[in-house]
Design a protein around this motif. Structure first.
Motif, PDB file in Angstrom:
ATOM      1  N   ALA A 143     -30.205  57.148  11.981  1.00  0.00           N
ATOM      2  CA  ALA A 143     -30.982  56.009  12.472  1.00  0.00           C
ATOM      3  C   ALA A 143     -32.449  56.384  12.576  1.00  0.00           C
ATOM      4  N   GLY A 144     -33.280  55.340  12.558  1.00  0.00           N
ATOM      5  CA  GLY A 144     -34.709  55.573  12.769  1.00  0.00           C
ATOM      6  C   GLY A 144     -35.559  54.956  11.695  1.00  0.00           C
ATOM      7  N   SER A 145     -36.277  55.791  10.980  1.00  0.00           N
ATOM      8  CA  SER A 145     -37.294  55.325  10.033  1.00  0.00           C
ATOM      9  C   SER A 145     -36.678  54.981   8.678  1.00  0.00           C
ATOM     10  N   TRP A 146     -36.834  53.700   8.278  1.00  0.00           N
ATOM     11  CA  TRP A 146     -36.443  53.243   6.939  1.00  0.00           C
ATOM     12  C   TRP A 146     -37.720  52.779   6.247  1.00  0.00           C
ATOM     13  N   ILE A 147     -38.175  53.585   5.323  1.00  0.00           N
ATOM     14  CA  ILE A 147     -39.502  53.431   4.743  1.00  0.00           C
ATOM     15  C   ILE A 147     -39.395  53.429   3.225  1.00  0.00           C
ATOM     16  N   LEU A 148     -40.177  52.597   2.590  1.00  0.00           N
ATOM     17  CA  LEU A 148     -40.309  52.676   1.141  1.00  0.00           C
ATOM     18  C   LEU A 148     -41.597  53.439   0.833  1.00  0.00           C
ATOM     19  N   ASP A 149     -41.471  54.501   0.080  1.00  0.00           N
ATOM     20  CA  ASP A 149     -42.628  55.309  -0.306  1.00  0.00           C
ATOM     21  C   ASP A 149     -43.215  54.808  -1.617  1.00  0.00           C
ATOM     22  N   PHE A 156     -17.842  62.474   2.864  1.00  0.00           N
ATOM     23  CA  PHE A 156     -17.561  61.858   4.159  1.00  0.00           C
ATOM     24  C   PHE A 156     -18.428  60.603   4.336  1.00  0.00           C
ATOM     25  N   PRO A 157     -18.093  59.734   5.290  1.00  0.00           N
ATOM     26  CA  PRO A 157     -18.834  58.480   5.453  1.00  0.00           C
ATOM     27  C   PRO A 157     -20.305  58.700   5.821  1.00  0.00           C
ATOM     28  N   LEU A 158     -21.160  57.865   5.249  1.00  0.00           N
ATOM     29  CA  LEU A 158     -22.598  57.887   5.518  1.00  0.00           C
ATOM     30  C   LEU A 158     -23.006  56.500   5.993  1.00  0.00           C
ATOM     31  N   GLU A 159     -23.588  56.425   7.185  1.00  0.00           N
ATOM     32  CA  GLU A 159     -23.904  55.146   7.803  1.00  0.00           C
ATOM     33  C   GLU A 159     -25.382  55.100   8.182  1.00  0.00           C
ATOM     34  N   GLY A 160     -26.023  53.982   7.888  1.00  0.00           N
ATOM     35  CA  GLY A 160     -27.419  53.788   8.249  1.00  0.00           C
ATOM     36  C   GLY A 160     -27.553  52.857   9.439  1.00  0.00           C
ATOM     37  N   LEU A 161     -28.633  53.054  10.208  1.00  0.00           N
ATOM     38  CA  LEU A 161     -28.948  52.167  11.322  1.00  0.00           C
ATOM     39  C   LEU A 161     -30.463  52.053  11.407  1.00  0.00           C
ATOM     40  N   GLY A 162     -30.959  50.820  11.431  1.00  0.00           N
ATOM     41  CA  GLY A 162     -32.398  50.628  11.521  1.00  0.00           C
ATOM     42  C   GLY A 162     -32.782  49.216  11.194  1.00  0.00           C
ATOM     43  N   ILE A 181     -23.973  54.041   0.967  1.00  0.00           N
ATOM     44  CA  ILE A 181     -24.350  54.121   2.378  1.00  0.00           C
ATOM     45  C   ILE A 181     -23.953  52.818   3.071  1.00  0.00           C
ATOM     46  N   ASP A 182     -23.235  52.926   4.182  1.00  0.00           N
ATOM     47  CA  ASP A 182     -22.819  51.762   4.965  1.00  0.00           C
ATOM     48  C   ASP A 182     -24.052  51.131   5.622  1.00  0.00           C
ATOM     49  N   THR A 183     -24.268  49.837   5.375  1.00  0.00           N
ATOM     50  CA  THR A 183     -25.485  49.155   5.846  1.00  0.00           C
ATOM     51  C   THR A 183     -25.221  48.156   6.967  1.00  0.00           C
ATOM     52  N   GLN A 184     -24.035  48.170   7.573  1.00  0.00           N
ATOM     53  CA  GLN A 184     -23.720  47.135   8.553  1.00  0.00           C
ATOM     54  C   GLN A 184     -24.648  47.172   9.759  1.00  0.00           C
ATOM     55  N   GLN A 185     -25.263  48.321  10.047  1.00  0.00           N
ATOM     56  CA  GLN A 185     -26.191  48.402  11.177  1.00  0.00           C
ATOM     57  C   GLN A 185     -27.657  48.543  10.719  1.00  0.00           C
ATOM     58  N   ILE A 186     -27.942  48.150   9.474  1.00  0.00           N
ATOM     59  CA  ILE A 186     -29.335  48.011   9.028  1.00  0.00           C
ATOM     60  C   ILE A 186     -29.644  46.517   9.055  1.00  0.00           C
ATOM     61  N   ALA A 187     -30.452  46.097  10.012  1.00  0.00           N
ATOM     62  CA  ALA A 187     -30.729  44.672  10.204  1.00  0.00           C
ATOM     63  C   ALA A 187     -32.015  44.273   9.492  1.00  0.00           C
ATOM     64  N   ILE A 234     -21.637  62.989  13.587  1.00  0.00           N
ATOM     65  CA  ILE A 234     -23.012  63.394  13.904  1.00  0.00           C
ATOM     66  C   ILE A 234     -23.902  62.164  13.910  1.00  0.00           C
ATOM     67  N   PHE A 235     -24.757  62.068  14.916  1.00  0.00           N
ATOM     68  CA  PHE A 235     -25.782  61.030  14.994  1.00  0.00           C
ATOM     69  C   PHE A 235     -27.142  61.694  14.834  1.00  0.00           C
ATOM     70  N   HIS A 236     -27.868  61.296  13.775  1.00  0.00           N
ATOM     71  CA  HIS A 236     -29.203  61.835  13.529  1.00  0.00           C
ATOM     72  C   HIS A 236     -30.235  60.743  13.795  1.00  0.00           C
ATOM     73  N   LEU A 237     -31.286  61.080  14.556  1.00  0.00           N
ATOM     74  CA  LEU A 237     -32.356  60.142  14.881  1.00  0.00           C
ATOM     75  C   LEU A 237     -33.694  60.745  14.479  1.00  0.00           C
ATOM     76  N   GLY A 238     -34.470  59.999  13.689  1.00  0.00           N
ATOM     77  CA  GLY A 238     -35.779  60.491  13.281  1.00  0.00           C
ATOM     78  C   GLY A 238     -36.589  59.374  12.623  1.00  0.00           C
ATOM     79  N   TYR A 239     -37.884  59.431  12.644  1.00  0.00           N
ATOM     80  CA  TYR A 239     -38.626  60.510  13.258  1.00  0.00           C
ATOM     81  C   TYR A 239     -39.093  60.101  14.659  1.00  0.00           C
ATOM     82  N   LEU A 240     -38.851  60.919  15.677  1.00  0.00           N
ATOM     83  CA  LEU A 240     -39.498  60.704  16.945  1.00  0.00           C
ATOM     84  C   LEU A 240     -41.011  60.827  16.747  1.00  0.00           C
ATOM     85  N   LEU A 241     -41.758  60.058  17.523  1.00  0.00           N
ATOM     86  CA  LEU A 241     -43.220  59.884  17.450  1.00  0.00           C
ATOM     87  C   LEU A 241     -43.641  58.883  16.378  1.00  0.00           C
TER      88      LEU A 241
END
Length: 343
Positions: A12-18, A60-66, A86-92, A139-146
Motif C-alpha cells: 500500500a501507499g504510493s501509486w505513481i506513473l513515472d 504467491f498472491p500480490l495485492e495492491g492498496l491505494g 496484481i489484485d486491484t480490489q483495494q486500489i480505488a 506481509i503488509f508493506h507501506l511506502g513511502y512514508l513522508l
C-alpha cells in the motif's frame, strides 16, 4: 477451527506513473538540453514492489492498496496491474484529483536522477481506505512514508495514521514492512518514529538512515567504518522499536541487522560502468527481492543476495522495473559478474 495459513504480500501507499526523460546532461536554468529517450512506467513504493515481484516470478498472491484518479494515468495503472496478476480490489479510483505522477530526468552519462513529483491521489490515502479483513496476506508493506500526506500527519496522541495502520496490520496477523522517501527535510525524526514499534522490516538507504537517526552515513569511503556506522544506526532504531530487521542499502552493498541477533553485509554486484543505465527503482527492487525471500522463509543471507542481484538488474534499465529478470536470471547476474570486494 484451524487457522487459515496466510500467504502473499499486500503493498500500500504510493501509486505513481513515472514519465522518464533521458537527457544528455543536466541543464542550468534557462538553458537547453536534448531528450535522448523517454518512457512511461510504474513508480512509487507499492507499485514498484508488486511489479518487481511479478518480474521475479512470485507464485504467491500480490495485492495492491491505494488511490488513483479517474484519468488516463489511473486507468493505465489499474489495467497494468490486472494484466500482470496484481489484485486491484483495494486500489480505488477517486474523482476530482489526478493520479500521482513523477517526471524523472535521468542523465545518460551518469545515471543520476532528478524528480519532479505531483503528489496527486496518493496524498489523499487515509485509514478509511484500508480493510485488512479483505486480505489474507502474510506481509503488509507501506511506502513511502513522508510522501503520504494524510498518513504522515501527526495526531493529538503524537502518532501518525501510518503508525495506527501498522499497529492494526500487526493485530490482524500480518508482518509489516516500510520504506521511506529520500526527502531533503527535517521531518524524518518527527513523522517516522511513532511507526517503528509496529514495523518488522525497515528498509532505508544511507541518506534516509542518516536523516532518521541523526548518525551520518554519507560519503564514508572506508568499508569497515561504514559497516560500524550502520550498526550504530541500527542500534539507535531498534531502541525506537523496530521489531525484526533493519536493512540499509548503499552503492557498495546492503547491511542488515536483526534485533538482538545477527548483523550481515552483502556486497553489491560488480556490474561494468557501461551496464548501469539508471538507478531509478533500484532500492525498491532490492526491497521486493528481500521480501520475496522473507515470504518464502529463506535465510536472510540468501534474501540479501537476491536483493543485490535484483537491484543490479534494475540498474540496467532507466525505468524502475523493466530491467528486472526472473529469480534465476537475477541470481545469474551475481554469478556472472561477481560481487564487490570487501576490504
Amino acid at each position: 477451527m484451524e487457522k487459515k495459513t496466510r500467504s502473499g504480500i499486500l503493498a500500500a501507499g504510493s501509486w505513481i506513473l513515472d514519465e522518464v526523460k533521458v537527457i544528455d546532461k543536466f541543464p542550468e536554468e534557462q538553458s537547453l538540453v536534448n531528450i535522448l529517450d523517454e518512457y512511461i512506467s510504474n513508480g512509487g513504493s507499492a507499485y514498484n514492489i508488486l511489479t518487481d515481484l511479478t518480474q521475479l516470478g512470485a507464485s504467491f498472491p500480490l495485492e495492491g492498496l491505494g488511490l488513483v484518479g479517474i484519468d488516463f494515468h489511473g486507468i493505465r495503472i489499474v489495467d497494468h496491474c490486472k494484466q500482470i496478476g496484481i489484485d486491484t480490489q483495494q486500489i480505488a479510483m477517486i474523482p476530482n484529483v489526478s493520479t500521482s505522477y513523477t517526471t524523472v530526468v535521468s542523465v545518460k552519462p551518469t545515471g543520476k536522477r532528478t524528480f519532479f513529483h505531483h503528489r496527486g491521489a496518493s496524498a489523499q490515502l487515509c485509514p478509511r481506505h484500508f480493510d485488512f479483513q479483505k486480505s489474507n496476506a502474510r506481509i503488509f508493506h507501506l511506502g513511502y512514508l513522508l510522501l503520504l500526506d494524510k498518513l504522515d500527519e501527526i495526531k493529538e496522541d503524537g502518532r501518525t495514521d501510518a503508525s495506527h495502520l501498522l499497529e492494526k496490520a500487526k493485530n490482524a496477523g500480518l508482518n509489516t514492512s516500510i520504506d521511506l522517501v529520500s526527502e531533503d527535510s527535517d521531518r524524518f525524526q518527527s513523522v517516522v518514529p511513532s511507526s517503528l514499534p509496529y514495523v518488522d522490516y525497515l528498509f532505508l538507504n544511507e541518506f534516509e538512515a542518516s536523516k532518521l537517526s541523526g548518525i551520518n552515513l554519507m560519503n564514508i569511503e572506508e568499508p569497515q567504518q561504514m559497516q560500524d556506522r550502520c550498526q550504530e544506526v541500527c542500534d539507535y532504531l531498534f531502541n525506537l522499536g523496530v521489531n525484526q530487521w533493519i536493512v540499509i542499502h548503499y552503492p557498495a552493498g546492503v547491511y542488515a541487522a536483526q534485533r538482538n541477533g545477527a548483523s550481515l553485509f552483502q556486497p553489491s554486484v560488480r556490474l561494468k560502468p557501461e551496464q548501469i543505465i539508471g538507478s531509478n527503482g533500484a532500492g525498491d527492487a532490492l526491497a521486493a527481492a528481500i521480501l520475496y525471500g522473507i515470504h518464502e522463509e529463506w535465510s536472510m543471507e540468501d534474501s540479501l543476495k537476491l536483493g543485490v542481484c535484483a537491484a543490479a538488474a534494475s540498474l540496467t534499465h532507466v525505468t524502475c522495473s523493466d530491467g528486472i529478470l526472473d529469480l534465476q536470471g537475477c541470481l545469474e547476474l551475481g554469478e556472472q559478474y561477481g560481487y564487490r570486494a570487501v576490504e
